[in-house]
Design a protein around this motif. Structure first.
Motif, short mmCIF file in Angstrom:
data_model
loop_
_atom_site.label_atom_id
_atom_site.label_comp_id
_atom_site.label_asym_id
_atom_site.label_seq_id
_atom_site.Cartn_x
_atom_site.Cartn_y
_atom_site.Cartn_z
N ASP A 45 13.29 -0.36 7.47
CA ASP A 45 12.47 -0.95 8.39
C ASP A 45 11.94 0.01 9.29
O ASP A 45 10.86 0.19 9.81
N LEU A 46 12.96 0.75 9.98
CA LEU A 46 12.65 1.84 10.97
C LEU A 46 11.64 2.83 10.38
O LEU A 46 10.61 3.10 10.94
N VAL A 47 11.97 3.39 9.25
CA VAL A 47 10.96 4.39 8.69
C VAL A 47 9.54 3.99 8.48
O VAL A 47 8.55 4.49 8.64
N VAL A 48 9.30 2.51 8.19
CA VAL A 48 8.21 2.10 7.86
C VAL A 48 7.50 2.03 9.12
O VAL A 48 6.31 2.31 9.17
N MET A 49 8.27 1.54 10.49
CA MET A 49 7.69 1.54 11.51
C MET A 49 7.01 2.73 12.05
O MET A 49 5.88 2.78 12.84
N LEU A 50 8.02 3.53 11.77
CA LEU A 50 7.40 5.12 12.22
C LEU A 50 6.16 5.63 11.52
O LEU A 50 5.42 6.16 12.22
N LEU A 51 6.35 5.41 10.34
CA LEU A 51 5.16 5.89 9.56
C LEU A 51 3.81 5.16 9.78
O LEU A 51 2.69 5.50 9.87
N LEU A 52 4.20 3.87 9.97
CA LEU A 52 3.00 2.85 10.31
C LEU A 52 2.34 3.31 11.59
O LEU A 52 0.95 3.28 11.48
N SER A 53 3.14 3.59 12.67
CA SER A 53 2.37 4.26 13.72
C SER A 53 1.66 5.51 13.44
O SER A 53 0.48 5.46 13.88
N ASN A 54 2.10 6.46 12.65
CA ASN A 54 1.44 7.51 12.38
C ASN A 54 0.38 7.41 11.61
O ASN A 54 -0.75 7.99 11.57
N VAL A 55 0.22 6.12 10.51
CA VAL A 55 -0.82 6.23 9.78
C VAL A 55 -2.16 5.55 10.49
O VAL A 55 -3.24 5.71 10.28
N VAL A 56 -1.79 4.90 11.45
CA VAL A 56 -2.95 4.06 12.11
C VAL A 56 -3.42 5.08 13.56
O VAL A 56 -4.43 4.49 13.78
N GLN A 57 -2.61 5.91 13.66
CA GLN A 57 -2.90 6.77 14.95
C GLN A 57 -4.61 7.43 14.86
O GLN A 57 -5.06 7.13 15.84
N ASN A 58 -4.98 7.90 13.80
CA ASN A 58 -6.20 8.49 13.58
C ASN A 58 -7.40 7.34 13.84
O ASN A 58 -8.36 7.51 14.41
#
Length: 190
Positions: A45-58
């Motif tokens: 879950d932690l990895v998904v949350m971290l990557l999700l924030s990076n995915v939507v950043q742009n």
């Protein structure tokens, strides 16, 4: 240099629209996919949350690397979050729509395996929640629910509940009153 730091690369209205749109999409995705207590994320879950924030950043920042744009985006994000949280607190319909309802995971000492599988929960995590709240296993429970915020709430059977310090103090006080009453009755001449 100062121009790049202070001047937003896209119009602020576009930044606001991007921020709100991405925020709402992520809220809907998290609501549809499932809920877990964010304070107790497992590694996946932690990895998904971290990557999700990076995915939507742009999608949120667009062609803008300015400090002003970042601050503006943060203000919009926090403002929308605050507005939705207050709406959920004020109107029960909005709260149910945004957060959902309690889900029964176990009742009368038995797990609802179909619901647990549908939610993607692990029995080991539920057993740990039961132990944390004073039980030894699902057989000790009257009801186990998953709250809208993702917290697992365990209600133990009455006979399995532990006595609190307050319960013991109240019981001791009652016994003291009974003893005083019995002594006063025994001291009376017959």
């Amino acid at each position: 240099m100062w121009h790049d730091i202070l001047v937003s690369g896209i119009p602020l209205a576009e930044k606001a629209i991007r921020t709100v749109a991405v925020y709402l999409c992520v809220v809907v995705l998290l609501r549809v996919i499932g809920r877990r207590d964010l304070a107790q994320l497992n590694t996946l879950d932690l990895v998904v949350m971290l990557l999700l924030s990076n995915v939507v950043q742009n999608a949120i920042i667009g062609d803008d690397d300015s400090v002003t744009g970042a601050i503006f985006g943060a203000v919009v994000l926090l403002g929308v979050n605050t507005a939705l949280a207050r709406a959920a607190a004020r109107w029960s319909g909005a709260g149910r729509l945004l957060e959902g309802r309690d889900t029964v995971l176990a009742e009368d000492g038995r797990y609802d395996i179909a619901t647990i599988r549908r939610l993607g929960l692990r029995l080991a995590d539920l057993e740990m929640a039961i132990r944390r709240q004073g039980g030894t296993g699902v057989a000790d429970t009257a009801k186990v629910t998953l709250e809208p915020g993702g917290t697992v709430v365990v209600r133990l059977r009455p006979e399995e509940k532990s006595a609190s310090v307050g319960d013991l103090a109240e019981l001791t006080a009652r016994l003291d009153r009974i003893e005083r009453t019995l002594r006063s009755l025994a001291a009376r001449p017959h």
